[in-house]
Scaffold this motif. Structure first.
Motif: not given
Lengths: 638, 581
Positions: B310-313, B315-316
């Protein structure tokens, strides 16, 4: 004085009955300690009552009668009636263990044990069913005991009258006894009992191994072992670890290692009871001494043998090389530069054939010219090596074919001068400047690899430095982006990212290098694989870092996808002085994102090849997000 | 005392000491030795970008590479190396031999090194196969290196030399100079013990170690003393995989499994590289099933968390975790497949019932009951022929001396159920190999009143698990050894080896070597023993690691090649009946 004598004699007490004189001494000691109460009083003092039984009633003699007659061959433990209880060793031997209970000595191995139950156990575990052994052991025990007792009683009677005056001499005698017992031939200690007894302490060790580091005992001691809170005393026993000196219960001190006089682990020392911690430590130390297998280098042998055999060959090769050099000079002199390499045969190949002495060389082109110049050349060549006389040679010495005028012509090898046939001779090119013998050409892979390794070295040294900076940055609360530390960290990160990018680029170049064969291809692929692995393990921690940098910006937006613009919007928010910095920042950000996108793409490819569609789905999702993120950063840059 | 790290030390050293791009050249024996303890990524980290065999003649010339040769100094490998040196493919050569190399071989190599490409010549004693940290094997291949010479009492000379070399290698790599004890009745154990002792004395310089508290003990035993353990069905993970499928050089061949995915046709089982396997290798199938389930659950939650990004975090994190996740997913599918296959085979062969009877035969004294069950199972169609035969073998071993045993009638029953003469003749072979007269110790605790009483007492206590109640006889021997009760009359020291004081120290480091092959049941037993007592460390080794199939195959193959075989063949059936005695 009396106390130390008692301590010295402790060991003796463990083995045999105390002499009356010693009793007296201990009695004295008792009085002394009674008058000045101390912590140590309890374990060492012995009540007079305990010395009650006369020598004849000692259990030792009772045992001598009962044991051999025992039907199952086991020595009977002494009867438990108070009169015949084996007092021989009383508190002395156990004083060190802090147990006031009377102790007994095993009739077979002389080890002192705390009580009858233990003796029983000891006999069961250590001396099981050995009928013959027991009989002999018991009888020798008594013979030995007799021997030992005699001098003691003798010295006792002589010194009894003047104990105070002569106590120093007594002390010496007791010391002697102790030393004797430590000697190998002395029967007092007997043969050391089999080490099967866990936590067994060599009787000699008590005299040798220092006890200075032992902790003092108190009434409320509990076992020093972590997670063991047993109160020490009769029930669980009380033992000093001979190595660290702490007190433990019976169970947790049941390990044994060899200690030297300084109570340090030493393979030449004596067996001592220790705790588990000390045991494990000693084992570890032992292992580290024995760590890493043995190897034997034969390089020098090999080299010397090679040098010997090479010397011979070198002499030969040197001679031939000299000749070839001279040949080249001559040809240069006579200006036959063109003819020097008449036939395009492989230079190294024919060169080897010369050095190994199986082939021959001739400059074929020269034979064609029939000018006087060639005649002069021929003379000059013959000056280098004497040519064999044609007429005396019927056939080629290599292939043994017979020469004839037309079919099989004779040639002279220019290097050794022998006559050979056309087939066996080979023309070899002469390098007139003698430089192009270099075997190693620079190789593209090698070049790239060298730079990879250099880069890796740089990254490996920069990375820990950078991590350190990060932690210090994280600790400082008043950090803003204008701070010199911050700038330095940002610069380092930039450099690192650049290095990573370069590393990646080079590894890609390697994999794209033209490969002539399967093996070369394999090599390139493996190199690429290694580089990717390296990047995966080292670059990802780096890509986490912007979070730390952007802590202030992150705090504003929620940690969801909607926060992603905050990374880009952060740049307008910065004041002009930091604009440049921020631009670099976002550039680096972009590089990381790009790298991630590439990785995800490769994952997708692999996953779809392996038909893991679940993976592909989630990967595609993250890829989309990455792309939107990249777009956002790009727009932010502009 | 860890076989695996001992080998890894050598590998790291030989690859680490040579900087730069390297190729690693191996021969037929060193390849599996290395591959069992090192992964390719480990080799890559050590800048080894190519691994090749010295037998491979089609290698390219790559002068820019350095070459590390790790070879067993056999005549074959030396010959190949000489050819290589005559016409070198690579720039520099670093020669490492896995054992002591003969002076003449060194001379030949040195004389052949005309191009002077050799930079280093060393002996690194990695000459054994490490299976577990406390289990190794010499890996005698029954095809190329049969164990037995002209009888079950004699070594084949090649395998003898190989075994002695392997043991010397082990001792050197662990830096142990042991006192050697052997099983008295076994001629093979005695000969091996004497040879190892002789070589230790010969190589006095190599064996010059710092003294440790107690001299380590090398105890050489013979499989003949305990022919029962390799015949039993196994229920713990590693042992079971070997019994039902087979582990060869740390690899399991699953190509016969129905519907197997192509990437799982051959899998690697290594306790060094696979932490899940390391945790579970000694668990029985029941516990293993539960653990596999939680492993799959763990995987599924990870998959789920990967699914909702859901978030860029997130994804990282996903991108960072993905390689780890991929590894996990590979491992999960590997173990799920393997355990699935195991339980399929168990169902198919009715192994539970068979194993119960096996254990009863091996551990308890209940002739009538066992016989009834045995007859029932032989008549059953669900039980495989091999299992039937094995049960009768166990019965014959157990009740060999029992008045009124029913071996003859059981053999008839086997014939009736369609087993061939040839298969049934193996029974006779087994009795010749490990019958009561060939055994030194009281294997079934039924030879004296005292031991009978002891085993009856054991029976009263009850057992935790019917299928794993059997304890290898090795356990008893080790117990006696540690209690200093192992009799010198039956397990003597090698002549001139033991100084008189050596007896009295309780052994702390023990290397047990089983002539005729160890088993994974014993390996597990040793591992448990090591975990339970920090005071003693044991390593188990064998000429190979057997399962019931390989064990019987070796015996039958040997029997066929024995000189006395001709006369044996005709009276196969009679002799088998003669077991009745």
């Amino acid at each position: 004085m009396a106390t130390s004598a008692a301590a010295k004699s402790r060991h003796l007490h463990g083995q045999s009955a105390p002499s009356p004189q010693q009793q007296q001494q201990q009695h004295q000691q008792h009085h002394k300690q009674a008058s000045q109460p101390s912590q140590q009083a309890r374990p060492v003092t012995i009540s007079r009552r305990q010395f009650g039984p006369p020598p004849e009633a000692r259990p030792s003699s009772a045992l001598a009668v009962s044991s051999p007659s025992n039907s199952d061959g086991r020595p009977t433990p002494p009867p438990k009636s108070p009169q015949s209880r084996p007092m021989s060793t009383a508190g002395g031997a156990n004083g060190m263990n802090g147990s006031p209970a009377p102790s007994v000595a095993c009739p077979i191995c002389n080890i002192s044990l705390r009580n009858l139950a233990q003796l029983n156990l000891h006999l069961d575990t250590i001396h099981p069913e050995e009928p013959d052994d027991v009989k002999t052991a018991v009888s020798t025990f008594f013979r030995n005991a007799q021997k030992v007792l005699n001098p003691i009683t003798r010295s006792a009677t002589t010194t009894l009258k003047n104990i105070p005056a002569n106590s120093s001499e007594l002390l010496r005698k007791i010391q002697d006894l102790d030393l004797d017992s430590a000697g190998p031939g002395n029967s007092l200690a007997g043969p050391p009992p089999p080490g099967g007894f866990q936590g067994w302490t060599d009787p000699r060790a008590d005299a040798v191994v220092t006890k200075r580091h032992w902790v003092r005992e108190s009434d409320r001691d509990v076992c020093y072992q972590p997670n063991c809170d047993k109160g020490l005393g009769i029930r669980y026993g009380r033992q000093h670890c001979r190595s660290c000196g702490n007190v433990f219960c019976e169970m947790h001190s049941s390990f044994q290692i060899k200690l030297n006089a300084q109570a340090k682990h030493d393979a030449n020392g004596l067996w001592c009871r220790v705790c588990e911690t000390c045991f494990v430590q000693a084992k570890k130390a032992d292992d580290s001494l024995h760590a890493g297998g043995v190897s034997r280098s034969l390089t020098t042998d090999f080299m010397s043998i090679r040098a010997k055999s090479a010397e011979k060959k070198h002499l030969e090769v040197n001679r031939l090389e000299k000749r070839i050099e001279k040949l080249a000079q001559i040809h240069q002199q006579y200006g036959t530069g063109v003819s020097s390499s008449p036939i395009p045969s492989s230079p190294t190949g024919s060169f080897t054939s010369v050095s190994s002495g199986t082939g021959s060389v001739r400059a074929k082109g020269l034979l064609r010219s029939v000018t006087s110049k060639s005649q002069q050349l021929k003379v000059a060549e013959q000056a280098i090596v004497k040519w064999e006389d044609d007429s005396s040679v019927p056939g080629c010495y290599i292939c043994l074919s017979i020469f004839n005028r037309y079919g099989n012509r004779k040639h002279h090898c220019r290097l050794c001068g022998r006559v050979i046939c056309d087939n066996c001779s080979k023309s070899t090119p002469l390098y007139l400047n003698m430089v192009s013998f270099d075997r190693r050409r620079p190789n593209a892979v090698l070049k790239y690899y060298g730079s990879l390794i250099r880069l890796k070295k740089r990254i490996d040294s920069a990375l820990p430095r950078f991590q350190e900076m990060l932690t210090t940055l994280g600790q400082k609360s008043d950090m803003n982006q204008a701070h010199p530390d911050y700038q330095l960290a940002a610069r380092t990160r930039k450099e690192l990212l650049d290095d990573f990018a370069l590393f990646d680029a080079i590894s890609k170049k390697i994999v794209k290098l033209p490969a002539h064969s399967q093996h070369q291809k394999q090599l390139h692929t493996n190199l690429y694989w290694w580089a990717t692995q390296y990047l995966q393990t080292n670059m990802f921690p780096l890509s986490v870092i912007p979070k730390v940098f952007g802590k202030d910006t992150k705090a504003q937006g929620p940690g969801s996808l909607s926060s992603s613009p905050s990374l880009s919007t952060s740049s307008p928010r910065l004041d002009s002085a930091q604009e440049n910095e921020a631009a670099i920042e976002s550039l680096a950000q972009l590089a990381v994102l790009e790298e991630q996108r590439r990785l995800v793409e490769s994952y997708i490819e692999e996953a779809s090849r392996k038909r893991r569609f679940d993976d592909v789905k989630s990967l595609t999702m993250s890829l989309e997000e990455l792309e939107s993120e990249i777009a956002a950063v790009r727009s932010g840059q502009r | 005392m860890n076989c695996i790290t001992a080998l890894q030390f050598y590998i790291d050293k030989m690859l680490g000491d040579t900087p730069g791009m390297k190729v690693l050249l191996l021969d037929a024996e060193t390849t599996p030795i290395i591959s069992m303890v090192a992964t390719q990524s480990h080799l890559l980290q050590k800048e080894t970008y190519l691994v090749d065999r010295i037998e491979n003649n089609s290698r390219d010339k790559m002068r820019h590479l350095k070459c590390v040769c790790f070879l067993r100094p056999t005549a074959d490998s030396i010959e190949k190396l000489i050819q290589e040196l005559r016409d070198p493919c690579y720039g520099d050569y670093y020669l490492y031999f896995s054992n002591r190399i003969k002076k003449t071989a060194i001379e030949r190599l040195a004389e052949m090194d005309e191009h002077e490409v050799v930079r280093e010549v060393q002996e690194y004693y990695a000459d054994f196969y490490a299976i577990n940290p406390d289990c190794f094997s010499i890996n005698l291949d029954p095809e190329t290196m049969p164990l037995y010479g002209d009888s079950f009492n004699n070594w084949d000379s090649t395998s003898f030399a190989r075994t002695a070399d392997g043991l010397i290698g082990l001792l050197l790599s662990l830096k142990k100079k042991p006192l050697i004890r052997y099983q008295k009745q076994s001629a093979m154990a005695k000969r091996l013990a004497a040879e190892v002792q002789f070589q230790i004395q010969q190589e006095g310089q190599l064996f010059d170690f710092r003294k440790s508290d107690t001299a380590p003990i090398l105890l050489i035993l013979d499989r003949r003393n305990d022919p029962v353990t390799p015949l039993l069905s196994q229920w713990t993970y590693q042992a079971m995989v070997h019994e039902l499928i087979g582990i060869r050089n740390g690899r399991v061949d699953l190509s016969n499994v129905p519907g197997i995915k192509p990437e799982l046709k051959e899998i690697v089982l290594s306790c060094d590289q696979d932490s899940y396997f390391q945790k579970n290798m000694f668990l029985n199938l029941g516990d293993l099933g539960a653990n596999i389930k939680s492993y799959v659950d763990e995987y599924q939650t990870k998959t789920k968390s990967n699914m909702n990004i859901e978030s860029i975090a997130d994804m990282k994190r996903f991108v960072e975790d993905y390689p780890e996740f991929r590894k996990l997913s590979g491992n999960v599918s590997k173990h799920v497949t393997l355990v699935g296959e195991l339980s399929r085979l168990v169902d198919q062969g009715n192994v539970l019932e068979v194993s119960e009877l096996e254990q009863s035969l091996a551990c308890t004294d209940s002739h009538n009951n066992d016989l009834k069950n045995l007859q029932r199972l032989i008549s059953s169609t669900k039980v495989s022929d091999a299992s039937k035969l094995r049960l009768v073998q166990l019965y014959a071993l157990r009740y060999e001396k029992f008045q009124g045993n029913a071996v003859a009638s059981l053999i008839d029953l086997l014939y009736k159920n369609g087993l061939s003469e040839r298969e049934i003749a193996s029974l006779d072979t087994l009795m010749q190999y490990g019958g009561a007269s060939q055994r030194q110790d009281d294997l079934f605790s039924n030879e004296s009143i005292l031991s009978r009483g002891r085993s009856a007492l054991k029976g009263l206590k009850g057992v935790e698990n019917v299928y794993t109640q059997h304890q290898p006889q090795l356990g008893q021997i080790l117990e006696q050894l540690f209690k200093m009760r192992l009799k010198e009359t039956s397990y003597p020291f090698v002549e001139g080896a033991a100084p008189p004081t050596a007896m009295r120290d309780r052994p702390q480091d023990v290397i047990v070597f089983m002539v005729g092959g160890a088993t994974f049941e014993e390996a597990r037993y040793i591992a448990m023993l090591n975990a339970a007592s920090p005071g003693s460390r044991i390593i188990l080794g064998g000429t190979t690691v057997h399962n019931s199939q390989s064990f019987m195959q070796e015996l039958v193959r040997t029997q066929r090649t024995l000189p006395s075989h001709g006369s044996e063949m005709g009276r196969g059936r009679r002799a088998a009946g003669g077991v009745q005695l």
